[in-house]
Design a protein around this motif. Structure first.
Motif, mmCIF file in Angstrom:
data_model
loop_
_atom_site.group_PDB
_atom_site.id
_atom_site.type_symbol
_atom_site.label_atom_id
_atom_site.label_comp_id
_atom_site.label_asym_id
_atom_site.label_seq_id
_atom_site.Cartn_x
_atom_site.Cartn_y
_atom_site.Cartn_z
ATOM 1 N N ASP A 282 -11.695 104.213 31.608
ATOM 2 C CA ASP A 282 -12.374 104.627 30.381
ATOM 3 C C ASP A 282 -11.427 104.586 29.186
ATOM 4 O O ASP A 282 -11.821 104.199 28.080
ATOM 5 N N ASP A 283 -10.178 105.012 29.381
ATOM 6 C CA ASP A 283 -9.207 104.993 28.293
ATOM 7 C C ASP A 283 -8.912 103.555 27.851
ATOM 8 O O ASP A 283 -8.804 103.283 26.649
ATOM 9 N N ALA A 284 -8.779 102.650 28.808
ATOM 10 C CA ALA A 284 -8.532 101.246 28.466
ATOM 11 C C ALA A 284 -9.696 100.686 27.661
ATOM 12 O O ALA A 284 -9.491 99.960 26.669
ATOM 13 N N CYS A 285 -10.926 101.005 28.047
ATOM 14 C CA CYS A 285 -12.104 100.545 27.309
ATOM 15 C C CYS A 285 -12.086 101.053 25.870
ATOM 16 O O CYS A 285 -12.356 100.297 24.918
ATOM 17 N N ASP A 286 -11.781 102.339 25.707
ATOM 18 C CA ASP A 286 -11.774 102.933 24.364
ATOM 19 C C ASP A 286 -10.710 102.292 23.481
ATOM 20 O O ASP A 286 -10.944 102.005 22.295
ATOM 21 N N VAL A 287 -9.533 102.056 24.037
ATOM 22 C CA VAL A 287 -8.446 101.442 23.275
ATOM 23 C C VAL A 287 -8.853 100.055 22.798
ATOM 24 O O VAL A 287 -8.679 99.698 21.617
ATOM 25 N N LEU A 288 -9.410 99.263 23.688
ATOM 26 C CA LEU A 288 -9.778 97.887 23.339
ATOM 27 C C LEU A 288 -10.879 97.856 22.282
ATOM 28 O O LEU A 288 -10.801 97.093 21.308
ATOM 29 N N LEU A 289 -11.907 98.665 22.461
ATOM 30 C CA LEU A 289 -13.020 98.656 21.506
ATOM 31 C C LEU A 289 -12.566 99.134 20.133
ATOM 32 O O LEU A 289 -12.898 98.511 19.103
ATOM 33 N N ASP A 290 -11.802 100.222 20.072
ATOM 34 C CA ASP A 290 -11.353 100.756 18.790
ATOM 35 C C ASP A 290 -10.429 99.774 18.071
ATOM 36 O O ASP A 290 -10.540 99.567 16.855
ATOM 37 N N ALA A 291 -9.505 99.161 18.809
ATOM 38 C CA ALA A 291 -8.560 98.233 18.190
ATOM 39 C C ALA A 291 -9.271 96.990 17.687
ATOM 40 O O ALA A 291 -8.935 96.457 16.616
ATOM 41 N N TYR A 292 -10.251 96.519 18.430
ATOM 42 C CA TYR A 292 -10.998 95.343 17.989
ATOM 43 C C TYR A 292 -11.791 95.650 16.721
ATOM 44 O O TYR A 292 -11.768 94.882 15.753
ATOM 45 N N ALA A 293 -12.481 96.776 16.697
ATOM 46 C CA ALA A 293 -13.303 97.137 15.539
ATOM 47 C C ALA A 293 -12.462 97.314 14.283
ATOM 48 O O ALA A 293 -12.922 97.019 13.171
ATOM 49 N N ALA A 294 -11.220 97.767 14.442
ATOM 50 C CA ALA A 294 -10.351 98.049 13.292
ATOM 51 C C ALA A 294 -9.456 96.864 12.919
ATOM 52 O O ALA A 294 -8.683 96.958 11.961
ATOM 53 N N ALA A 295 -9.547 95.769 13.644
ATOM 54 C CA ALA A 295 -8.622 94.650 13.442
ATOM 55 C C ALA A 295 -8.822 93.986 12.080
ATOM 56 O O ALA A 295 -9.921 93.982 11.517
ATOM 57 N N ASP A 296 -7.730 93.419 11.581
ATOM 58 C CA ASP A 296 -7.750 92.630 10.344
ATOM 59 C C ASP A 296 -7.272 91.226 10.722
ATOM 60 O O ASP A 296 -6.072 90.960 10.736
ATOM 61 N N PRO A 297 -8.188 90.313 11.066
ATOM 62 C CA PRO A 297 -7.785 89.030 11.646
ATOM 63 C C PRO A 297 -6.865 88.220 10.740
ATOM 64 O O PRO A 297 -6.977 88.250 9.509
ATOM 65 N N GLY A 298 -5.948 87.506 11.369
ATOM 66 C CA GLY A 298 -4.993 86.661 10.662
ATOM 67 C C GLY A 298 -4.131 85.934 11.665
ATOM 68 O O GLY A 298 -4.502 85.793 12.834
ATOM 69 N N PRO A 299 -2.948 85.464 11.240
ATOM 70 C CA PRO A 299 -2.041 84.807 12.182
ATOM 71 C C PRO A 299 -1.607 85.758 13.287
ATOM 72 O O PRO A 299 -1.544 86.975 13.085
ATOM 73 N N ASP A 300 -1.316 85.208 14.447
ATOM 74 C CA ASP A 300 -0.823 86.042 15.541
ATOM 75 C C ASP A 300 0.546 86.606 15.196
ATOM 76 O O ASP A 300 1.280 86.077 14.356
ATOM 77 N N VAL A 301 0.901 87.688 15.870
ATOM 78 C CA VAL A 301 2.042 88.501 15.485
ATOM 79 C C VAL A 301 3.363 87.735 15.573
ATOM 80 O O VAL A 301 3.611 87.012 16.543
ATOM 81 N N ASP A 302 4.172 87.881 14.546
ATOM 82 C CA ASP A 302 5.548 87.379 14.530
ATOM 83 C C ASP A 302 6.406 88.414 15.250
ATOM 84 O O ASP A 302 6.517 89.558 14.799
ATOM 85 N N LEU A 303 7.018 88.025 16.357
ATOM 86 C CA LEU A 303 7.760 88.997 17.163
ATOM 87 C C LEU A 303 8.993 89.536 16.459
ATOM 88 O O LEU A 303 9.567 90.540 16.902
#
Length: 353
Positions: free
Chosen positions: A123-144
Motif C-alpha cells: 500500500d505504501d509503494a502504491c501511494d508513493v507512486l501515485l502521489d509522485a506521478y500526480a505531482a511530477a513536472d515532466p522534462g528531461p530525465d535527471v542529471d545524476l
C-alpha cells in the motif's frame, strides 16, 4: 478466460510467424517464468494486456500518452546523452506506443509489490507512486550530477572492470547474421573508427527469444566499446490489438520524439525492426531489493517522475493524465493494484504448476 499457458502458446506462435526466434532462448524464458513470480511478470507483457482488458477495463479509458508499456521496477537505469551528461530514467523503450497512462503506472506498482524483498508495504509503494506521478513536472530525465539527484547517485552500484565487462560480452563464436543496415546504424552511433565483431547475447526476460547480438571492438583511439542490436519485431501491442481498440497502438515517430524530450542515450538507434543501444560498465540499474524504506521511497518517487517524463512528450494529454492521477485516490489505486497483482499470482501458480 484463457489460461496463462494458452495465452503464452498463442503469443509464442504469433511471434515465431513474425520474426526468426531463438528456440533455446524461448525455452530458457519459460523456465525463468516458471521459477520466479517477478520474472513471470516481466516475461508476460502479452498476458498483462489481456488481463487488463478482462479484469480492469476502465484503465483503458484514461488519457492517452506515449506509454512505455512493458514497465517494471527493473526498467530504469543510467546512460550518457549527446552532451555526455550521465542521466537516469526509463532505459527500455522496446514497447513504446500511444496508450492509456494508467497502464504504465499500474504495471509499475504491481511490479513493486511482486519484486523480491521490497522494503515498503504494498500500500505504501502504491501511494508513493501515485502521489509522485500526480505531482511530477515532466522534462528531461535527471542529471545524476545535480544536487537534487544525490539520493540516486548514492545508490548507483560500483562499475564492473571494463576489461572483464567487454571480454565477457565477446565470449562465444563470432556471428555474421546482423543485417548490414543494422551494423551501419550501430557504427553510426559508436566512437570513430569502431570495428566490432558480433556475438550472440542472452539477456532480459520479456525479450528472450528475440535475436540479440552484441558488437564488441576497438575504436580508432584504441578504447573498447560495445553496442547491442536486438530484433524487436512488430511489438506486443500488435498481437494484442484484436483484444480491445483502447490498448496501446504503434506510432513510429514516438521513439525519436521521446528520446529528444528526455535527453535519452546518444548511442541508440532504430533501423528496420531492430533496436541498437550502448553497453558499457557504467550503464547500470539501481536495485530496489535490499534498500532501506527511506531509499526505496526515494527510488520509487524517481521512477514515477521518470514515467511522467515519458508521458510528458505529449504535454496536453500528460497534463490530463496527472490530473486524473490526482483524482484517482489512494484507495482506488490500491484496489486496482490488488486486482492485477492477485491475477499475476494466480496466473503464475497455474503456469508454474
Amino acid at each position: 478466460m484463457r489460461t496463462a499457458r494458452q495465452v503464452t502458446a498463442d503469443y509464442d506462435a504469433w511471434l515465431a510467424r513474425e520474426i526468426p526466434v531463438v528456440a533455446a532462448d524461448v525455452e530458457h524464458k519459460h523456465a525463468e517464468m516458471r521459477a520466479d513470480r517477478f520474472r513471470f511478470l516481466r516475461g508476460t507483457y502479452y498476458l498483462w494486456l489481456e488481463r487488463v482488458v478482462e479484469r480492469a477495463p476502465d484503465v483503458l479509458d484514461t488519457a492517452r500518452v506515449p506509454v512505455v508499456g512493458d514497465l517494471h521496477v527493473e526498467n530504469f537505469g543510467t546512460w550518457r546523452d549527446t552532451d555526455q551528461v550521465r542521466r537516469w530514467g526509463v532505459n527500455d523503450l522496446d514497447e513504446l506506443a500511444t496508450g492509456p497512462w494508467l497502464l504504465d503506472l499500474l504495471r509499475l506498482a504491481v511490479s513493486a509489490t511482486l519484486a523480491p524483498h521490497p522494503a515498503l508495504a504494498a500500500d505504501d509503494a502504491c501511494d508513493v507512486l501515485l502521489d509522485a506521478y500526480a505531482a511530477a513536472d515532466p522534462g528531461p530525465d535527471v542529471d545524476l550530477a545535480d544536487d537534487a539527484a544525490k539520493h540516486l547517485r548514492a545508490l548507483v552500484p560500483a562499475f564492473a572492470s571494463p576489461k572483464r565487462f567487454y571480454t565477457a560480452l565477446a565470449e562465444g563464436d563470432a556471428l555474421a547474421d546482423v543485417p548490414r543496415e543494422v551494423v551501419a546504424a550501430a557504427v553510426g552511433v559508436a566512437e570513430a573508427g569502431w570495428r566490432p565483431t558480433w556475438h550472440g547475447r542472452e539477456a532480459g526476460t520479456g525479450s528472450l527469444g528475440h535475436r540479440r547480438r552484441v558488437g564488441v571492438g576497438q575504436a580508432a583511439d584504441g578504447t573498447t566499446h560495445a553496442r547491442e542490436a536486438k530484433q524487436l519485431g512488430p511489438g506486443t501491442h500488435v498481437w494484442a490489438a484484436p483484444l480491445d481498440a483502447r490498448l496501446p497502438v504503434p506510432d513510429p515517430a514516438l521513439y525519436r520524439r521521446v528520446l529528444r524530450a528526455v535527453r535519452g542515450p546518444a548511442a541508440a538507434a532504430r533501423v528496420l525492426d531492430w533496436q541498437v543501444r550502448d553497453l558499457a560498465p557504467d550503464i547500470v540499474r539501481i536495485e530496489l531489493a535490499g534498500l532501506p524504506a527511506k531509499d526505496a521511497t526515494r527510488l520509487l518517487t524517481s521512477m514515477a517522475r521518470a514515467t511522467a517524463n515519458i508521458h510528458g512528450t505529449a504535454p496536453v494529454a500528460a497534463g490530463q493524465a496527472r490530473a486524473e492521477a490526482g483524482e484517482l485516490g489512494h484507495k482506488d489505486f490500491r484496489a486496482l493494484v490488488d486486482v492485477l497483482a492477485g491475477t499475476v499470482r494466480d496466473d503464475f501458480a497455474e503456469y508454474a504448476g
